[in-house]
Design an enzyme around this catalytic site. Structure first.
Site, PDB file in Angstrom:
ATOM      1  CG  ASP A  41      -1.914   1.228   1.399  1.00 34.18           C
ATOM      2  OD1 ASP A  41      -2.843   1.207   0.560  1.00 34.18           O
ATOM      3  OD2 ASP A  41      -1.617   2.257   1.767  1.00 34.18           O
ATOM      4  CE1 TYR A  46       0.814   7.859   2.761  1.00 32.62           C
ATOM      5  CE2 TYR A  46       0.823   5.467   2.045  1.00 32.62           C
ATOM      6  CZ  TYR A  46       0.163   6.467   2.608  1.00 32.62           C
ATOM      7  OH  TYR A  46      -0.898   5.918   3.133  1.00 32.62           O
ATOM      8  CE  LYS A  71      -3.653   4.672   0.583  1.00 30.73           C
ATOM      9  NZ  LYS A  71      -2.271   4.555   0.904  1.00 30.73           N
ATOM     10  CG  HIS A 104      -4.679   9.735   0.197  1.00 24.91           C
ATOM     11  ND1 HIS A 104      -3.257   9.729  -0.046  1.00 24.91           N
ATOM     12  CD2 HIS A 104      -4.706   9.030   1.441  1.00 24.91           C
ATOM     13  CE1 HIS A 104      -2.579   9.115   1.188  1.00 24.91           C
ATOM     14  NE2 HIS A 104      -3.577   8.786   2.109  1.00 24.91           N
ATOM     15  CB  ILE A 229      -2.636  -1.963   4.526  1.00 26.97           C
ATOM     16  CG1 ILE A 229      -3.459  -0.791   5.010  1.00 26.97           C
ATOM     17  CG2 ILE A 229      -2.937  -2.613   3.439  1.00 26.97           C
ATOM     18  CD1 ILE A 229      -3.121   0.476   4.094  1.00 26.97           C
ATOM     19  CE  LYS A 231       6.764   1.979   9.143  1.00 22.52           C
ATOM     20  NZ  LYS A 231       7.329   2.617  10.493  1.00 22.52           N
ATOM     21  CG  ASN A 241       2.129  -7.505  11.903  1.00 20.85           C
ATOM     22  OD1 ASN A 241       1.767  -8.032  12.947  1.00 20.85           O
ATOM     23  ND2 ASN A 241       2.546  -6.267  11.443  1.00 20.85           N
TER      24      ASN A 241
HETATM   25  N1  NAP Z   1      -5.608   6.192   3.599  1.00 15.71           N
HETATM   26  C1  NAP Z   1      -5.087   6.864   4.354  1.00 15.71           C
HETATM   27  O1  NAP Z   1      -5.378   8.094   4.596  1.00 15.71           O
HETATM   28  C2  NAP Z   1      -3.799   6.297   5.471  1.00 15.71           C
HETATM   29  C3  NAP Z   1      -3.816   7.005   6.655  1.00 15.71           C
HETATM   30  C4  NAP Z   1      -2.688   6.511   7.473  1.00 15.71           C
HETATM   31  C5  NAP Z   1      -2.078   5.335   7.192  1.00 15.71           C
HETATM   32  N2  NAP Z   1      -2.565   4.607   5.776  1.00 15.71           N
HETATM   33  C6  NAP Z   1      -1.823   3.197   5.480  1.00 15.71           C
HETATM   34  O2  NAP Z   1      -2.021   2.439   6.725  1.00 15.71           O
HETATM   35  C7  NAP Z   1      -0.689   1.906   7.029  1.00 15.71           C
HETATM   36  C8  NAP Z   1      -0.638   1.512   8.275  1.00 15.71           C
HETATM   37  O3  NAP Z   1      -0.739   2.721   9.308  1.00 15.71           O
HETATM   38  P1  NAP Z   1       0.202   3.079  10.298  1.00 15.71           P
HETATM   39  O4  NAP Z   1       1.696   3.257   9.748  1.00 15.71           O
HETATM   40  O5  NAP Z   1      -0.396   4.590  10.482  1.00 15.71           O
HETATM   41  O6  NAP Z   1       0.109   2.481  11.438  1.00 15.71           O
HETATM   42  P2  NAP Z   1      -0.012   0.933  11.944  1.00 15.71           P
HETATM   43  O7  NAP Z   1       0.139   0.003  11.068  1.00 15.71           O
HETATM   44  O8  NAP Z   1      -1.315   1.018  12.876  1.00 15.71           O
HETATM   45  O9  NAP Z   1       1.267   0.660  13.157  1.00 15.71           O
HETATM   46  C9  NAP Z   1       2.376   0.767  12.816  1.00 15.71           C
HETATM   47  C10 NAP Z   1       3.481   0.622  13.775  1.00 15.71           C
HETATM   48  O10 NAP Z   1       3.245  -0.580  14.541  1.00 15.71           O
HETATM   49  C11 NAP Z   1       4.539  -1.204  14.749  1.00 15.71           C
HETATM   50  N3  NAP Z   1       4.123  -2.504  14.531  1.00 15.71           N
HETATM   51  C12 NAP Z   1       3.771  -3.286  13.308  1.00 15.71           C
HETATM   52  N4  NAP Z   1       3.853  -4.572  13.540  1.00 15.71           N
HETATM   53  C13 NAP Z   1       3.968  -4.806  15.014  1.00 15.71           C
HETATM   54  C14 NAP Z   1       3.862  -5.849  15.864  1.00 15.71           C
HETATM   55  N5  NAP Z   1       3.549  -7.058  15.271  1.00 15.71           N
HETATM   56  N6  NAP Z   1       4.153  -5.830  17.105  1.00 15.71           N
HETATM   57  C15 NAP Z   1       4.354  -4.408  17.680  1.00 15.71           C
HETATM   58  N7  NAP Z   1       4.316  -3.708  16.853  1.00 15.71           N
HETATM   59  C16 NAP Z   1       4.254  -3.530  15.370  1.00 15.71           C
HETATM   60  C17 NAP Z   1       5.312  -0.517  13.601  1.00 15.71           C
HETATM   61  O11 NAP Z   1       6.643  -0.763  13.904  1.00 15.71           O
HETATM   62  P3  NAP Z   1       7.832  -1.232  13.074  1.00 15.71           P
HETATM   63  O12 NAP Z   1       7.636  -0.314  11.699  1.00 15.71           O
HETATM   64  O13 NAP Z   1       8.856  -1.081  14.092  1.00 15.71           O
HETATM   65  O14 NAP Z   1       7.677  -2.573  12.646  1.00 15.71           O
HETATM   66  C18 NAP Z   1       4.876   0.893  13.576  1.00 15.71           C
HETATM   67  O15 NAP Z   1       5.596   1.647  14.919  1.00 15.71           O
HETATM   68  C19 NAP Z   1       0.179   2.857   6.639  1.00 15.71           C
HETATM   69  O16 NAP Z   1       1.672   2.660   6.604  1.00 15.71           O
HETATM   70  C20 NAP Z   1      -0.142   3.345   5.104  1.00 15.71           C
HETATM   71  O17 NAP Z   1      -0.003   2.688   3.895  1.00 15.71           O
HETATM   72  C21 NAP Z   1      -3.332   5.032   4.994  1.00 15.71           C
END
Ligand code: NAP
Length: 282
Positions: A41, A46, A71, A104, A229, A231, A241
Site C-alpha cells: 500500500d 508518501y 492513491k 486518498h 495494511i 506498517k 502480522n
Molecule cells: N488512507 C489513509 O489516509 C492512510 C492513513 C494512514 C495510514 N495509511 C496506511 O496504513 C498503513 C498503516 O498505518 P500506520 O503506519 O499509521 O500504523 P499501524 O500499522 O497501525 O502501526 C504501525 C506501527 O506498529 C508497529 N508494529 C507493526 N507490527 C507490529 C507488531 N507485530 N508488534 C508490535 N508493533 C508492531 C510498527 O513498528 P515497526 O515499523 O518497528 O515494525 C509501527 O510503529 C500505512 O503505512 C499506510 O500505508 C493510510
C-alpha cells in the site's frame, strides 16, 4: 478476498507510509516478500513510489503475483488532473497498471470527488487501473459516488482499529459489496495514554490464544471481513502480522473487542475537514 469487480486482493498487506531511506525500503520489501506479503500500500504523497517500484522489481516475484495500491493526492482532484496523477504514479512505480487506485481523501469542501471518481472509472476502462476505490470517504459520499455513476468503489480504506471500529460504515460497506480496508490497524502503534497494542483486554485474549496482540487485532479485522495494511519493518513484526490468519477468535473474544470502541478513538484526521495539500506541513 474477491472484490466487487471480480478481481482478487490479498486480505493482509503492508503499509508503506513513512519509510525511510532507499536501502531501508528495499530491505523491508525484500523481507516482506519472503515473509509472504503480496499486497503493498503506497500513495503518491508518501514520496516513495519509485523506491517501492524498484524494491519490488528486485524481490524476484513476477509482476502478476503482486498487488500494488497507490492513491491520488489532495492536489490532484478533478478529471484532467486525475489522469496526470495516475500517469505520474505509473511512471514512478514503473508499472503498466495499478492494481488498486484510491482517491486518498474526499475533500468535501472542494466538491470535486465525484468528478475525480468519473476519471478513475474512465482510466480503469482504458486498462490503466485494475480496481478502483476510495479512502476516507463517508457513507454519504459513497452514496453520492454510486448514485452519480452507478459504479460502486471496490474498497474504502479507512481508519479502523479496536478503539475506532467504524461499525456503521463497515455495515454499509458490507451491504454494498465494498471492502473495508483498515489503515492504522494498531492505532499507529504508539499513540494515546494506553497504546492499542498495550490494551489489557487484547493482552488477555492474546494470552488465551498464545499469540500476539497485533495478531489478535488483525484476526479481529479479518474475521469481520475487512482487509488490513499494517506498517511493519522488522522481520519479527512482518512475520507476526502475516501469520494472523492462522487461528480463530471465538464469539466471546469478538464481543470483548467490540466493547473497546470509543467515539474519541480516532487518531488520524477527520475526513470531513481534512484539506491538507502540503504533506510536509502536516
Ligand atoms: N488512507 C489513509 O489516509 C492512510 C492513513 C494512514 C495510514 N495509511 C496506511 O496504513 C498503513 C498503516 O498505518 P500506520 O503506519 O499509521 O500504523 P499501524 O500499522 O497501525 O502501526 C504501525 C506501527 O506498529 C508497529 N508494529 C507493526 N507490527 C507490529 C507488531 N507485530 N508488534 C508490535 N508493533 C508492531 C510498527 O513498528 P515497526 O515499523 O518497528 O515494525 C509501527 O510503529 C500505512 O503505512 C499506510 O500505508 C493510510
Amino acid at each position: 478476498m474477491i472484490l466487487n469487480d471480480g478481481r482478487l486482493m490479498p486480505q493482509l498487506g503492508l503499509g508503506l507510509m513513512r519509510f525511510g531511506s532507499e536501502s531501508e525500503t528495499a530491505a523491508v520489501l525484500s523481507r516482506a516478500v519472503s515473509a509472504g506479503y503480496r499486497l503493498f500500500d503506497s500513495a503518491a504523497v508518501y514520496g516513495n513510489e519509485q523506491l517501492v517500484g524498484e524494491g519490488l522489481r528486485q524481490c524476484g516475484v513476477v509482476r502478476q503475483g503482486l498487488f500494488v495500491t497507490t492513491k491520488l493526492w489532495n492536489t490532484e482532484h478533478g478529471r484532467l488532473k486525475a489522469r496526470a496523477a495516475l500517469t505520474g504514479s505509473l511512471d514512478r512505480l514503473g508499472l503498466d497498471q495499478i492494481d488498486l487506485y484510491l482517491i486518498h481523501w474526499p475533500l468535501p469542501m472542494e466538491d470535486l470527488y465525484v468528478d475525480t471518481w468519473r476519471a478513475l472509472i474512465e482510466l480503469q476502462g482504458e486498462g490503466l487501473i485494475g480496481s478502483i476505490g476510495v479512502s476516507n470517504h463517508t457513507q454519504e459520499q459513497l452514496v453520492r459516488l454510486i448514485e452519480a455513476t452507478g459504479v460502486v468503489p471496490a474498497v474504502n480504506q479507512i481508519e479502523m482499529h479496536p478503539r475506532f471500529q467504524q461499525h456503521m460504515l463497515h455495515e454499509f460497506h458490507k451491504q454494498h459489496g465494498i471492502v473495508s480496508q483498515a489503515w492504522s490497524p494498531f492505532g499507529g502503534g504508539g499513540t494515546g495514554e494506553v497504546p492499542v497494542l498495550s490494551e489489557p483486554v487484547l493482552i488477555k485474549i492474546a494470552a488465551k490464544h498464545d499469540c500476539t496482540v497485533s495478531q489478535v487485532i488483525l484476526r479481529w479485522l479479518t474475521q469481520l471481513g475487512a482487509s488490513a495494511i499494517p506498517k511493519a519493518t522488522s522481520m519479527k513484526h512482518l512475520a507476526e502480522n502475516i501469520g494472523a490468519l492462522a487461528f480463530d477468535l471465538d464469539h466471546a473474544d469478538m464481543v470483548e473487542i467490540a466493547s473497546l470502541d470509543s467515539e474519541y478513538g480516532r487518531t488520524g484526521p477527520n475526513p470531513m475537514t481534512f484539506a491538507v495539500k502540503d504533506w510536509s506541513a502536516s
